[in-house]
Enzyme design. Structure first.
Site, PDB file in Angstrom:
ATOM      1  N   CYS A 126       0.839  -1.166   0.055  1.00  0.00           N
ATOM      2  CA  CYS A 126      -0.200  -0.032   0.061  1.00  0.00           C
ATOM      3  C   CYS A 126       0.982   1.252   0.006  1.00  0.00           C
ATOM      4  O   CYS A 126       2.306   1.068   0.267  1.00  0.00           O
ATOM      5  CB  CYS A 126      -1.007   0.093   1.142  1.00  0.00           C
ATOM      6  N   ARG A 184       5.282  -0.638  -4.463  1.00  0.00           N
ATOM      7  CA  ARG A 184       5.038  -1.436  -3.266  1.00  0.00           C
ATOM      8  C   ARG A 184       3.947  -2.541  -3.364  1.00  0.00           C
ATOM      9  O   ARG A 184       3.613  -3.180  -2.675  1.00  0.00           O
ATOM     10  CB  ARG A 184       4.291  -0.384  -2.497  1.00  0.00           C
ATOM     11  N   TRP A 220      -3.246  -2.627  -1.495  1.00  0.00           N
ATOM     12  CA  TRP A 220      -3.271  -3.878  -1.669  1.00  0.00           C
ATOM     13  C   TRP A 220      -4.160  -4.771  -0.581  1.00  0.00           C
ATOM     14  O   TRP A 220      -4.156  -4.535   0.468  1.00  0.00           O
ATOM     15  CB  TRP A 220      -1.661  -4.139  -1.169  1.00  0.00           C
ATOM     16  N   ASN A 269      -2.462   2.256   5.642  1.00  0.00           N
ATOM     17  CA  ASN A 269      -1.691   1.095   5.553  1.00  0.00           C
ATOM     18  C   ASN A 269      -1.672   0.324   6.767  1.00  0.00           C
ATOM     19  O   ASN A 269      -1.645   0.698   8.059  1.00  0.00           O
ATOM     20  CB  ASN A 269      -0.264   1.376   5.212  1.00  0.00           C
ATOM     21  N   GLY A 270      -1.788  -0.996   6.879  1.00  0.00           N
ATOM     22  CA  GLY A 270      -1.867  -1.890   7.748  1.00  0.00           C
ATOM     23  C   GLY A 270      -3.140  -2.718   8.071  1.00  0.00           C
ATOM     24  O   GLY A 270      -3.970  -2.938   7.253  1.00  0.00           O
ATOM     25  N   GLU A 315      16.003 -19.608  -4.329  1.00  0.00           N
ATOM     26  CA  GLU A 315      16.030 -18.382  -4.745  1.00  0.00           C
ATOM     27  C   GLU A 315      15.552 -18.224  -6.393  1.00  0.00           C
ATOM     28  O   GLU A 315      14.718 -17.642  -6.826  1.00  0.00           O
ATOM     29  CB  GLU A 315      17.510 -17.279  -4.519  1.00  0.00           C
ATOM     30  N   LYS A 328      12.235 -16.725  -7.719  1.00  0.00           N
ATOM     31  CA  LYS A 328      12.131 -15.593  -8.829  1.00  0.00           C
ATOM     32  C   LYS A 328      11.162 -16.317  -9.840  1.00  0.00           C
ATOM     33  O   LYS A 328      10.378 -15.091 -10.506  1.00  0.00           O
ATOM     34  CB  LYS A 328      13.586 -15.167  -9.416  1.00  0.00           C
ATOM     35  N   GLU A 375       7.662 -15.916  -8.814  1.00  0.00           N
ATOM     36  CA  GLU A 375       7.056 -14.510  -8.592  1.00  0.00           C
ATOM     37  C   GLU A 375       6.592 -13.947  -9.815  1.00  0.00           C
ATOM     38  O   GLU A 375       5.565 -13.097  -9.744  1.00  0.00           O
ATOM     39  CB  GLU A 375       8.314 -13.644  -8.054  1.00  0.00           C
ATOM     40  N   HIS A 433      15.007 -38.542  -2.390  1.00  0.00           N
ATOM     41  CA  HIS A 433      14.330 -38.804  -1.137  1.00  0.00           C
ATOM     42  C   HIS A 433      12.907 -38.289  -1.254  1.00  0.00           C
ATOM     43  O   HIS A 433      11.994 -38.091  -0.487  1.00  0.00           O
ATOM     44  CB  HIS A 433      14.944 -37.881  -0.038  1.00  0.00           C
ATOM     45  N   LYS A 469       6.113  -4.863  -2.584  1.00  0.00           N
ATOM     46  CA  LYS A 469       7.363  -4.897  -2.602  1.00  0.00           C
ATOM     47  C   LYS A 469       7.832  -4.980  -1.062  1.00  0.00           C
ATOM     48  O   LYS A 469       8.874  -5.528  -0.598  1.00  0.00           O
ATOM     49  CB  LYS A 469       8.181  -3.499  -3.097  1.00  0.00           C
TER      50      LYS A 469
END
Length: 606
Positions: A2, A27, A75, A99-100, A478, A482, A485, A501, A601
């Site tokens: 947000c 963001r 968001w 925000n929050g 990672e 990526k 995402e 395994h 973000k």
């Protein structure tokens, strides 16, 4: 997560706020809106779902005059991303952006409903506006109504209130989510971060935890959580550090991948003594007296910590525990004496990481590794080690990741030297190896066209596996993150030795298996795992160096050759092909690379 903007200005606020919100797009958001007070002291708002261009189009047809206003990119948390749930929220003469998450909003909503308030949305934020309006109805002035409202809220929030009939008043507050005040000449601004405010002013005041502020065009009154006047400093920020443009690249992510040689060099220059033979760190950071290192982070920063665990344990002989912040804070682990707790966050505002830091503050020595030196985590840690990556706009972290690895590598070398595990001559050799990285990363960037060709084939897959051993295992994690995402391809990372395994059951001719394997001490074992994949018809994409490609022999579906790199620091170099694979796969699929769906973000709520 947000974005907030508030303006008490001398010019029309709507275009200023839209431009500021564009600077906060990184963001993450799914709707946007603004509210202004016009010359007749009337409060009006416009809101739209989706990208900011939708709000801009709406404002062309339905202009919103006024020199005072608040704006928001949302968001979604409580309530779907709809126009009615978009901010600003309004009840009567009160508009608010938030925000929050308000944890007690159900209780407050029930209380207000019993008193006759009718609600129009599914959000927790509407409750804030309704509560402030309730206090206005009781005869309180806007300032007092806001103060009473803020005192009733539980949870995490950054807030900005606007009141009809009061075009020279904003009330701002923060608890758990960052908020900054920008000082102009006869103007005042509020923003989620300095990036939003950079074109408007270079003079910034950061609100501290629990602060709330009464703002007019000519005055700023800040009070702390106890209601006492708080004289927060005005800082001058470097506008260049917050300038955001793509510099000729199609996406911010492409620009930030390309910037890595420069920013890695900047990080090294910041921490190395001028002759390159030592590491310049605060004297309080003495690893000789430590028994254990605890590292806490989220997402990509967590994987940087996992890679660094190998360095600290192998080079310095220092036991390391790495934990995901959201698990750490609720696990409430015992912290042994002589422990250093390190918290890694690009934004320095990650809610779970901040909560974990606060848990450790009175139990261990604390340090932070952040990219924003004025962030909450940086300030509260006391000892902050900046990564010097510059503003990172793409949601998928690239240059911040490699700069985090670079700083963590320097810390591991410092620990090894402090603990007598690395003589000065050996330290100088390691530092020389690190100084070679910007040049090696440049060479890896030159492989971009080859990686793009392979990535277009990977983009056709529904599932992808990444494998790595040792410090390359976190790089496999990672790489998978990526790809997930920004291309929305399902991908998983595994330690190569774990393949048999269970995960090998997923292998068939439709599943690319990306093996990240520089020619190192574990290379032969990794090749054995690779052969197991190929024996079952799997499509192996081998990322290695020239010697590794020769030793692996034929059979790989595709091979990408990276420059030779000193063994401990291969994770920094091999981040480049992982990033490029994800980027070019996403380009092939046509996804929103810089602002992938459902992601933000900076995650400033749980």
């Amino acid at each position: 997560m947000c974005g907030i903007i508030g303006v008490l200005g001398e010019h029309e606020a709507a275009p200023i706020m839209v431009e500021a919100l564009k600077r906060l797009e990184y963001r993450g958001y799914d709707s946007a809106g603004i509210a202004t007070i016009n010359a007749a002291q009337q409060l009006h708002r416009r809101r739209a779902v989706g990208k900011l261009v939708n709000l801009s189009d709406l404002l062309v047809h339905e202009p919103l005059p006024g020199k005072s206003g608040i704006g928001h990119t949302r968001w979604a948390t409580h309530g779907a991303p709809t126009e009615s749930n978009a901010h600003p929220h309004r009840t009567g003469p009160v508009a608010v952006v938030h925000n929050g998450i308000i944890e007690n909003f159900h209780e407050l909503r029930a209380e207000l409903t019993a008193k006759g308030t009718e609600f129009c949305t599914d959000t927790d934020t509407e409750t804030i506006a309704a509560l402030a309006n309730h206090y206005l109805d009781q005869g309180l002035a806007p300032r007092d109504a806001a103060e009473q409202t803020i005192a009733r809220l539980d949870g995490a929030f950054a807030l900005c209130f606007l009141f009809e009939g009061h075009d020279d008043l904003l009330i701002a507050a923060r608890k758990g989510s960052p908020l900054a005040i920008g000082h102009g000449e006869g103007e005042i601004f509020v923003g989620s971060d300095a990036i939003a405010l950079a074109p408007l002013t270079d003079r910034i005041t950061y609100l501290e935890e629990g602060d709330w502020a009464v703002l007019t065009r000519t005055s700023v009154e800040i009070r702390d959580a106890d209601g006492h006047l708080a004289n927060r400093p005005v800082q001058t920020i470097q506008i260049d550090a917050t300038r955001i443009d793509k510099a000729g690249h199609k996406h911010f992510m492409a620009k930030e991948i390309a910037e890595q040689p420069t920013v890695i060099g900047q990080a090294l220059a910041h921490y190395l003594v001028p002759d390159g033979t030592g590491i310049a760190l605060p004297e309080t950071l003495d690893f000789a007296g430590l028994d254990r290192l605890t590292m806490v982070a989220c997402g990509t920063a967590f994987y940087a910590c996992l890679a660094a665990k190998y360095w600290f344990e192998q080079l310095a002989g220092l036991p390391v525990e790495v934990d995901i912040a959201s698990e750490f804070r609720y696990r409430e682990p015992p912290i042994a004496p002589r422990t250093l707790a390190v918290f890694v966050s690009q934004s320095g505002e990650t809610a779970d990481t901040l909560a974990a830091l606060r848990y450790c503050q009175d139990k261990a020595q604390v340090a932070a590794i952040t990219n924003v030196e004025t962030s909450t985590i940086a300030r509260e840690a006391g000892l902050n080690l900046p990564i010097k990556a510059g503003a990172e706009i793409g949601v998928a972290s690239t240059k911040a990741f490699t700069c985090q690895l670079t700083v963590l590598a320097l810390l591991a070398l410092k620990a090894a030297h402090d603990r007598g595990r690395l003589e000065t001559d050996a330290l100088i050799d390691h530092l020389s190896a690190l100084r070679s990285l910007p040049g090696l990363v440049n060479l890896a960037l030159d492989r971009g066209p080859d990686i793009a060709a392979v990535a277009r084939k990977v983009a056709e897959a529904r599932d992808v596996l990444f494998l790595g051993r040792g410090a390359m295992y976190p790089l496999a994690l990672e790489g998978a993150l990526k790809l997930k995402e920004i291309s929305y391809i399902h991908a998983e990372g595994y330690a190569s030795g774990e393949l048999k395994h269970g995960p090998i059951a997923l292998v068939d001719k439709t599943v690319p298996v990306i093996v990240m394997a520089p020619r190192d001490a574990l290379f032969d074992k990794t090749v054995s795992n690779m052969q197991e994949v190929m024996a079952r018809g799997g499509k192996v994409l081998l990322i290695t160096d020239a010697e590794g490609a020769r030793e692996a022999g034929a059979g790989a579906w595709q091979t990408l050759i990276m420059p030779d790199v000193p063994e401990p620091y291969a994770p920094i170099l091999y981040a480049v092909p992982a990033q490029f694979l994800a980027y070019h796969a996403a380009v092939a699929k046509g996804t929103d690379i810089d602002q992938p769906r459902n992601l933000a973000k900076s995650v400033t709520v749980e």
